[in-house]
Design a protein around this motif. Structure first.
Motif, mmCIF file in Angstrom:
data_model
loop_
_atom_site.group_PDB
_atom_site.id
_atom_site.type_symbol
_atom_site.label_atom_id
_atom_site.label_comp_id
_atom_site.label_asym_id
_atom_site.label_seq_id
_atom_site.Cartn_x
_atom_site.Cartn_y
_atom_site.Cartn_z
ATOM 1 N N ALA A 51 -2.142 -51.068 19.947
ATOM 2 C CA ALA A 51 -1.636 -49.979 19.121
ATOM 3 C C ALA A 51 -2.774 -49.111 18.614
ATOM 4 O O ALA A 51 -3.919 -49.542 18.521
ATOM 5 N N SER A 52 -2.433 -47.889 18.273
ATOM 6 C CA SER A 52 -3.392 -46.980 17.648
ATOM 7 C C SER A 52 -3.519 -47.311 16.172
ATOM 8 O O SER A 52 -2.609 -47.889 15.582
ATOM 9 N N PRO A 53 -4.648 -46.901 15.559
ATOM 10 C CA PRO A 53 -4.744 -47.022 14.107
ATOM 11 C C PRO A 53 -3.630 -46.171 13.474
ATOM 12 O O PRO A 53 -3.292 -45.139 14.038
ATOM 13 N N PRO A 54 -3.071 -46.554 12.396
ATOM 14 C CA PRO A 54 -3.388 -47.675 11.519
ATOM 15 C C PRO A 54 -2.636 -48.959 11.880
ATOM 16 O O PRO A 54 -2.630 -49.907 11.101
ATOM 17 N N PHE A 55 -2.021 -49.002 13.050
ATOM 18 C CA PHE A 55 -1.188 -50.152 13.404
ATOM 19 C C PHE A 55 -1.992 -51.329 13.946
ATOM 20 O O PHE A 55 -1.644 -52.471 13.702
ATOM 21 N N MET A 56 -3.077 -51.043 14.680
ATOM 22 C CA MET A 56 -3.945 -52.116 15.158
ATOM 23 C C MET A 56 -4.566 -52.800 13.943
ATOM 24 O O MET A 56 -5.196 -52.149 13.113
ATOM 25 N N GLY A 57 -4.319 -54.082 13.823
ATOM 26 C CA GLY A 57 -4.844 -54.832 12.685
ATOM 27 C C GLY A 57 -3.850 -55.013 11.552
ATOM 28 O O GLY A 57 -4.142 -55.688 10.573
ATOM 29 N N ARG A 58 -2.678 -54.435 11.673
ATOM 30 C CA ARG A 58 -1.673 -54.561 10.608
ATOM 31 C C ARG A 58 -1.194 -56.002 10.462
ATOM 32 O O ARG A 58 -1.011 -56.490 9.352
ATOM 33 N N PHE A 59 -0.978 -56.708 11.580
ATOM 34 C CA PHE A 59 -0.470 -58.076 11.537
ATOM 35 C C PHE A 59 -1.511 -59.112 11.936
ATOM 36 O O PHE A 59 -1.418 -60.255 11.532
ATOM 37 N N LEU A 60 -2.469 -58.716 12.759
ATOM 38 C CA LEU A 60 -3.548 -59.608 13.166
ATOM 39 C C LEU A 60 -4.850 -58.947 12.743
ATOM 40 O O LEU A 60 -5.307 -57.993 13.372
ATOM 41 N N THR A 61 -5.431 -59.443 11.662
ATOM 42 C CA THR A 61 -6.584 -58.772 11.064
ATOM 43 C C THR A 61 -7.907 -59.169 11.698
ATOM 44 O O THR A 61 -8.929 -58.572 11.394
ATOM 45 N N THR A 62 -7.895 -60.146 12.584
ATOM 46 C CA THR A 62 -9.133 -60.541 13.255
ATOM 47 C C THR A 62 -9.408 -59.601 14.429
ATOM 48 O O THR A 62 -8.596 -58.744 14.766
ATOM 49 N N GLU A 63 -10.550 -59.785 15.061
ATOM 50 C CA GLU A 63 -10.911 -58.975 16.224
ATOM 51 C C GLU A 63 -10.275 -59.485 17.512
ATOM 52 O O GLU A 63 -10.401 -58.854 18.560
ATOM 53 N N LEU A 84 -1.212 -63.668 20.039
ATOM 54 C CA LEU A 84 -1.039 -62.459 20.839
ATOM 55 C C LEU A 84 0.246 -61.725 20.455
ATOM 56 O O LEU A 84 0.294 -60.485 20.463
ATOM 57 N N ARG A 85 1.258 -62.474 20.076
ATOM 58 C CA ARG A 85 2.516 -61.841 19.679
ATOM 59 C C ARG A 85 2.318 -60.923 18.475
ATOM 60 O O ARG A 85 3.030 -59.916 18.324
ATOM 61 N N LEU A 86 1.368 -61.216 17.631
ATOM 62 C CA LEU A 86 1.084 -60.335 16.498
ATOM 63 C C LEU A 86 0.619 -58.959 16.978
ATOM 64 O O LEU A 86 0.954 -57.941 16.377
ATOM 65 N N ARG A 87 -0.155 -58.929 18.068
ATOM 66 C CA ARG A 87 -0.551 -57.635 18.649
ATOM 67 C C ARG A 87 0.679 -56.917 19.214
ATOM 68 O O ARG A 87 0.801 -55.697 19.113
ATOM 69 N N TYR A 88 1.598 -57.670 19.809
ATOM 70 C CA TYR A 88 2.849 -57.088 20.306
ATOM 71 C C TYR A 88 3.633 -56.478 19.144
ATOM 72 O O TYR A 88 4.153 -55.355 19.245
ATOM 73 N N ASP A 89 3.713 -57.201 18.028
ATOM 74 C CA ASP A 89 4.418 -56.686 16.857
ATOM 75 C C ASP A 89 3.771 -55.405 16.345
ATOM 76 O O ASP A 89 4.474 -54.476 15.909
ATOM 77 N N GLU A 90 2.451 -55.328 16.397
ATOM 78 C CA GLU A 90 1.765 -54.086 16.022
ATOM 79 C C GLU A 90 2.157 -52.954 16.966
ATOM 80 O O GLU A 90 2.355 -51.809 16.540
ATOM 81 N N SER A 91 2.282 -53.259 18.250
ATOM 82 C CA SER A 91 2.677 -52.251 19.230
ATOM 83 C C SER A 91 4.091 -51.750 18.974
ATOM 84 O O SER A 91 4.383 -50.562 19.140
#
Length: 190
Positions: A45-57, A87-94
């Motif tokens: 996801a683009s900012p500000p969504f990247m990192g919304r649910f998974l705050t690690t790198e 990884l599902r947290l990144r999907y949720d951000e997407s």
């Protein structure tokens, strides 16, 4: 966009749709298909969504999302469920990212005075599995996570929402729209 080498980032799709609405349309009725590739893999996801649910790198680039634990068919062993859940947290951000872009697009249609008189359909083509030992969407397993997809319909002049609990299939969408518009069905080849 390097995040989606086989398609377009959601903001690019929104901008293209807005461009058509602003510069290509006249006063005649129109059909406009706007197809978003995200939240398909890779889940970036683009900012500000990247990192919304998974705050690690973790899983912030496509090369990290090609999980070694998963075989060519999407199956993974039970001990790797933790990595899949992460990884599902990144999907949720997407999903949140695409939701915001669709909202931006619909807001634009409303500002242009087009939304109230439009038939708008938002639908997903499939779900994504992060469970039952299977990751992604194109494989031999068919269960609720893959089959239960969003279907939202806004009718011209509609002022209130509602929810139908009856099962529906996407194959029924075209004949339903044709019926709503009062158009004849095309004859079938046979």
């Amino acid at each position: 966009d390097e995040r989606y080498p086989h398609g377009q980032a959601a903001e690019a799709v929104t901008e293209a749709g807005i461009g058509v609405v602003d510069h290509e349309l006249d006063d005649r009725p129109f059909f406009l298909w706007t197809h978003y590739l995200p939240p398909h893999y890779p889940y970036l996801a683009s900012p500000p969504f990247m990192g919304r649910f998974l705050t690690t790198e973790r899983y912030r680039c496509q090369s990290e999302q090609g999980l070694r634990e998963v075989n060519d068919y999407g199956f993974y062993p039970p001990e790797d469920q933790g990595a899949i859940d992460t990884l599902r947290l990144r999907y949720d951000e997407s999903i949140a990212y695409v939701d915001a872009e669709i909202g931006r697009y619909l807001d634009h249609l409303e500002r242009k005075g087009l939304l109230q008189d439009s038939l708008v359909i938002i639908v997903g083509d499939h779900g994504e599995s992060f469970e039952k030992g299977y990751w992604q969407h194109s494989g031999p397993l068919m269960h609720e996570a893959l089959l239960h997809v969003p279907l939202l319909i806004h009718l011209p002049g509609q002022t209130a929402g509602g929810r139908l609990d009856e099962p529906a299939e996407l194959v029924d969408l075209m004949p339903t729209v044709i019926d709503y518009l009062g158009l004849p069905l095309l004859p079938t080849q046979g």
